[in-house]
Design a protein around this motif. Structure first.
Motif, PDB file in Angstrom:
ATOM      1  N   ARG A 329       0.830  -1.310  -0.135  1.00 49.46           N
ATOM      2  CA  ARG A 329       0.134   0.039  -0.074  1.00 49.46           C
ATOM      3  C   ARG A 329       0.773   1.149  -0.025  1.00 49.46           C
ATOM      4  O   ARG A 329       0.402   2.398   0.196  1.00 49.46           O
ATOM      5  N   GLU A 332      -0.350   4.243  -1.907  1.00 46.93           N
ATOM      6  CA  GLU A 332      -1.321   5.310  -1.112  1.00 46.93           C
ATOM      7  C   GLU A 332      -0.633   6.523  -0.532  1.00 46.93           C
ATOM      8  O   GLU A 332      -1.285   7.323  -0.688  1.00 46.93           O
ATOM      9  N   PHE A 349     -10.796   8.229   4.290  1.00 49.62           N
ATOM     10  CA  PHE A 349     -10.390   7.202   3.506  1.00 49.62           C
ATOM     11  C   PHE A 349     -10.042   5.816   4.227  1.00 49.62           C
ATOM     12  O   PHE A 349      -9.307   5.704   5.300  1.00 49.62           O
ATOM     13  N   GLU A 350     -10.913   4.732   3.926  1.00 50.01           N
ATOM     14  CA  GLU A 350     -10.762   3.526   4.574  1.00 50.01           C
ATOM     15  C   GLU A 350      -9.477   2.619   3.991  1.00 50.01           C
ATOM     16  O   GLU A 350      -9.675   2.498   2.668  1.00 50.01           O
ATOM     17  N   THR A 351      -8.708   2.142   4.728  1.00 49.95           N
ATOM     18  CA  THR A 351      -7.504   1.608   4.376  1.00 49.95           C
ATOM     19  C   THR A 351      -6.870   0.460   5.450  1.00 49.95           C
ATOM     20  O   THR A 351      -7.640   0.351   6.569  1.00 49.95           O
ATOM     21  N   ARG A 353      -3.417  -0.372   7.876  1.00 48.12           N
ATOM     22  CA  ARG A 353      -2.296  -0.020   8.437  1.00 48.12           C
ATOM     23  C   ARG A 353      -1.550  -1.189   9.307  1.00 48.12           C
ATOM     24  O   ARG A 353      -2.420  -2.254   9.443  1.00 48.12           O
ATOM     25  N   TYR A 362      -7.671  -1.985  10.380  1.00 48.18           N
ATOM     26  CA  TYR A 362      -8.556  -1.375   9.330  1.00 48.18           C
ATOM     27  C   TYR A 362      -8.718   0.072  10.106  1.00 48.18           C
ATOM     28  O   TYR A 362      -8.928   0.358  11.127  1.00 48.18           O
ATOM     29  N   SER A 364      -9.713   4.304   9.256  1.00 51.89           N
ATOM     30  CA  SER A 364     -10.485   5.541   8.488  1.00 51.89           C
ATOM     31  C   SER A 364      -9.604   6.848   8.648  1.00 51.89           C
ATOM     32  O   SER A 364      -9.108   7.145   9.806  1.00 51.89           O
TER      33      SER A 364
END
Length: 798
Positions: A329, A332, A349-351, A353, A362, A364
């Motif tokens: 990622r 991003e 933005f949901e991603t 880490r 997970y 936001s």
């Protein structure tokens, strides 16, 4: 007229010969003019130089040529404000052209050296005996230094006056000597209100000791910088200020007062208070609030970030933010930094880490640019919220929704499909998906006479290619005892479960690659084991109690559905035999009926008495009736076999219905047909004979089921420009709601139809004919009030 231009030999002597006696003192004018610090020169009537001194030469930047250099054409000329000045408007030119003295004229010149010199010019014409201008003498005082000083004073005054800070001066007794606009703005008093007043007017009583201390420092020659205190506004409100105080000295260096610069720090204190509140909020937030520079280096790290990501502030600050980002990622972060550099913002933005422990989180993410005081973007602030619980909940909801959809589809399928193989396959596929298994195998008991065998009826997932060819018999042999025990077996690891023999464990783990297994018998309501379902996964500990209950319930439903499918197959076999018998019987009956009908018609041509003719007519009527019944049976068998043929064509319904109306008048002696048909053509593409059969069936029923009425109504219309509606209405006995539900079934006859003959096939055949024409048939009926049937058919578009 004597020339006023001296020769080169006469130049120095002319000035030296001019002398005057003043107060008995003889002066050498040449020496006076040559050494004067004031620039002086003489020009002829055209502006050419006749004489100049050393100060004038310095203005020129060189020693000019007598008789050729023009005074006012040797420089670039400007007005004092820097605007270029035309030559004819300079005082030297005007003096010569106008013949008048020009005094105290301020201007600027740029000489050969390139520097700007500010001058105060005095030009006076020299007149001849007739009063004509024959030249002029010009005095030019260099006021550049004075102007610089004046400008400096003006600038300082303007700065002080325009400053937002209060700039105040006072004497050593604290009496105010000056008061600028900034002071008026900060303290509310005008200059007129404060000049000559004591400074204590704006000092709260509890701060006056500070003023005494500050004056003592000033008297000692000490300056005070950034002293924060409180002063009072004219309206009584206290004003927090930062003071800078310096002593004022006279020309001899004696301290005669003090200058004060006071800055209102209310906004700063409010900002600091706000900053403190924001800092407290950031520090106490459960969200991770992080700042980074434009290279992605972490600059700040709050407690929330520590709780979410596991790193302390000391471990995170100074490190690249990629510390928290999975390798797949990284793009991003590049995208986010690019957007921030352009002033953009990233919202919610949901991603994913990474925690310090390596666990994926997970989150936001909201990212905003950070700007410095000049508005330049210098970094980014990030707010990260851990949404792992929400994402997990969504995934769980999605899983439950998917399971419910699978169960719903499976339930509908099992209730509708009467094919054992299809039911078994769907059960296997559904339970494999719902349990999260990688492999599903359904073993089914097959009975042939008195012999019982087992067979793999369905599989789902990935099995070895040689399973069917070589492993299936071994699998069935070992799985059969598990099924016959009629018990559910859920094992964490087949290699550790004693309920499986060593051969079966080896087959499952080594040959099929399965470690976790869930085996469920499929048992009928009577307790008979008809099969078994085995679900497997390559990893251990994959099945739980919830999955076991779910699969067990599905297996129980599957057993019922399989029983129903078997019964359906038996019923279908009987029904097929019945249809075969009806078709055969109908064909066999047609031949004798045709023969009987022929003989009866031949008898009708012979001479006979009245009684014989009555019996003959009744016999012919019954034969026709029986022939219609046989034809209906034949049509039904053709429909069931899919052999009812159609010969379609385009034809107009209007004349078609009118012909039927005329025919009806000859066939029915009890009822009158009232027909309403439009004049314009209504074309359909259909089998004319079959549509006639359908309409005649409805007309015949309308007559039969309205014995106490004498009218039948037929109408035709077009709806929405795409469909033709044929309506047939009677005033007969009507039907109940329950009767209407079964009306189009084969052999259905309502219980209130005693005395009315028929097999119950007419409406069934009518509906089949209309359905085959992509049409529909609708009914509106009330018991005791009659019925209205409507045939809807698509019309041919022009």
């Amino acid at each position: 007229m004597k020339s006023i231009v001296p020769s080169s030999e006469e130049h120095n002597e002319e000035a030296a010969s001019i002398a005057t006696n003043n107060a008995g003192m003889k002066l050498d004018l040449k020496e006076v003019f040559e050494n004067s610090p004031v620039a002086f020169c003489v020009t002829d009537g055209k502006g050419r130089l006749r004489f100049f001194n050393q100060a004038a030469a310095r203005l020129f930047g060189r020693k000019p040529d007598i008789g050729s250099d023009m005074l006012f054409r040797s420089w670039k000329l400007y007005y004092p404000d820097g605007t270029p000045m035309p030559v004819e408007e300079c005082p030297m030119a005007r003096c010569l052209s106008e013949g008048v003295a020009i005094e105290n004229f301020r201007m600027a010149v740029q000489g050969a050296t390139g520097g700007i010199v500010y001058l105060l010019v005095f030009s006076k014409p020299i007149l001849d005996d007739q009063g004509k201008v024959e030249g002029a003498h010009h005095t030019m005082v260099d006021i550049t230094e004075q102007r610089t000083t004046d400008l400096k004073q003006e600038t300082l005054s303007a700065i002080v006056e325009s400053s937002d800070d209060a700039v105040v001066s006072k004497d050593l007794d604290g009496i105010i000597l000056s008061w600028n606009k900034g002071a008026e703005k900060i303290f509310g008093y005008t200059e007129a209100e404060m000049l000559g007043k004591p400074m204590k007017m704006i000092i709260p009583e509890n701060r006056r000791a500070d003023e005494v201390m500050l004056l003592e420092k000033i008297k000692e020659g000490k300056a005070v910088h950034h002293y924060e205190t409180i002063r009072r506004h004219k309206n009584g409100q206290e004003v927090p200020i930062s003071l800078a105080i310096s002593p004022i000295k006279d020309n001899k260096g004696v301290i005669i007062g003090a200058s004060k610069v006071a800055r209102d720090i209310s906004e700063r204190l409010r900002g600091e208070e706000k900053q403190a509140v924001l800092s407290a909020i950031v520090e106490s937030s459960d969200d991770a609030i992080i700042s980074k520079n434009l290279n992605g280096i972490i600059l700040s790290w709050n407690k929330g970030a520590e709780q979410i990501f596991g790193y302390t502030e000391a471990e995170a600050v100074g490190k690249p933010v990629t510390l928290l980002i999975p390798e797949d990622r990284y793009d991003e972060e590049n995208h986010i930094l690019k957007k921030v550099r352009s002033g953009g913002k990233v919202d919610h933005f949901e991603t994913v880490r990474v925690h310090k422990s390596g666990k994926k989180l997970y989150i936001s993410l909201t990212v905003s640019p950070i700007r410095d005081n000049s508005g330049r973007i210098v970094g980014a602030s990030k707010i990260a919220r851990d949404i792992s619980a929400q994402v997990k909940a969504k995934q769980e909801i999605a899983r439950h929704t998917r399971n419910l959809e699978i169960l719903n589809a499976l339930g509908k399928s099992m209730s509708r499909k009467m094919d054992v193989q299809a039911v078994v396959q769907q059960v296997t596929t559904a339970t494999t998906q719902l349990s999260g298994a990688e492999v599903g195998i359904f073993v089914y008991k097959v009975t042939s006479g008195e012999r019982e065998d087992y067979d793999v009826a369905a599989v789902s997932g990935i099995l070895p290619d040689h399973f069917k060819t070589s492993l299936e018999p071994e699998f069935i042999e070992n799985f059969q005892p598990v099924m016959e025990a009629a018990q559910v077996i859920r094992t964490r690891d087949v290699n550790e479960d004693e309920r499986f023999n060593a051969d079966f464990s080896s087959l499952l783990s080594l040959k099929l690659g399965l470690r976790s297994v869930l085996a469920v018998p499929v048992v009928t309501a009577s307790g008979t084991v008809i099969g078994g379902l085995l679900l497997g996964h390559s990893r251990p500990k994959r099945f739980n109690v919830e999955q076991e209950d779910l699969v067990t319930n599905i297996a129980a439903q599957a057993a019922i559905s399989i029983d129903n499918s078997k019964l359906f197959e038996q019923v279908k076999a009987l029904s097929d035999k019945k249809d075969e018998f009806i078709a055969l019987a109908s064909h066999e009956l047609r031949t004798p009926l045709t023969t009987i009908n022929g003989y009866l018609q031949m008898l009708g041509k012979m001479k006979k008495d009245q009684m014989s003719e009555l019996f003959l007519n009744k016999s012919l009527y019954q034969v026709r009736k029986l022939n219609t019944l046989v034809e209906d049976l034949l049509n039904m068998s053709r429909i069931e076999a899919g052999k009812l043929n159609f010969n379609t064509e385009d034809f107009d319904l209007c004349p078609f219905l009118k012909d039927l109306t005329e025919t009806f008048a000859y066939t029915s002696k009890t009822h009158k047909l009232i027909c309403s048909v439009p004049n314009q053509p209504i074309m359909i593409h259909a089998d004319r004979q079959r549509i006639e059969q359908a309409v005649n069936n409805l007309l015949s029923n309308a007559v039969k089921y309205s014995p106490k009425a004498d009218k039948v109504y037929v109408s035709l219309k077009v709806t929405d420009g795409v469909e033709a509606e044929i309506s047939i209405k009677d005033e007969g006995i009507g039907m109940t709601r329950e009767q209407q539900k079964k009306l189009f079934s084969r052999f259905y006859r309502a219980e209130n139809q005693k005395g009315i003959s028929g097999l119950g096939l007419g409406l069934y055949l009518t509906k089949q004919i209309i359905d085959r024409h992509q049409g529909s048939i609708n009914l509106i009926s009330d018991a005791g009030k009659g019925s209205e049937f409507t045939i809807v058919l698509p019309i041919v578009q022009k």
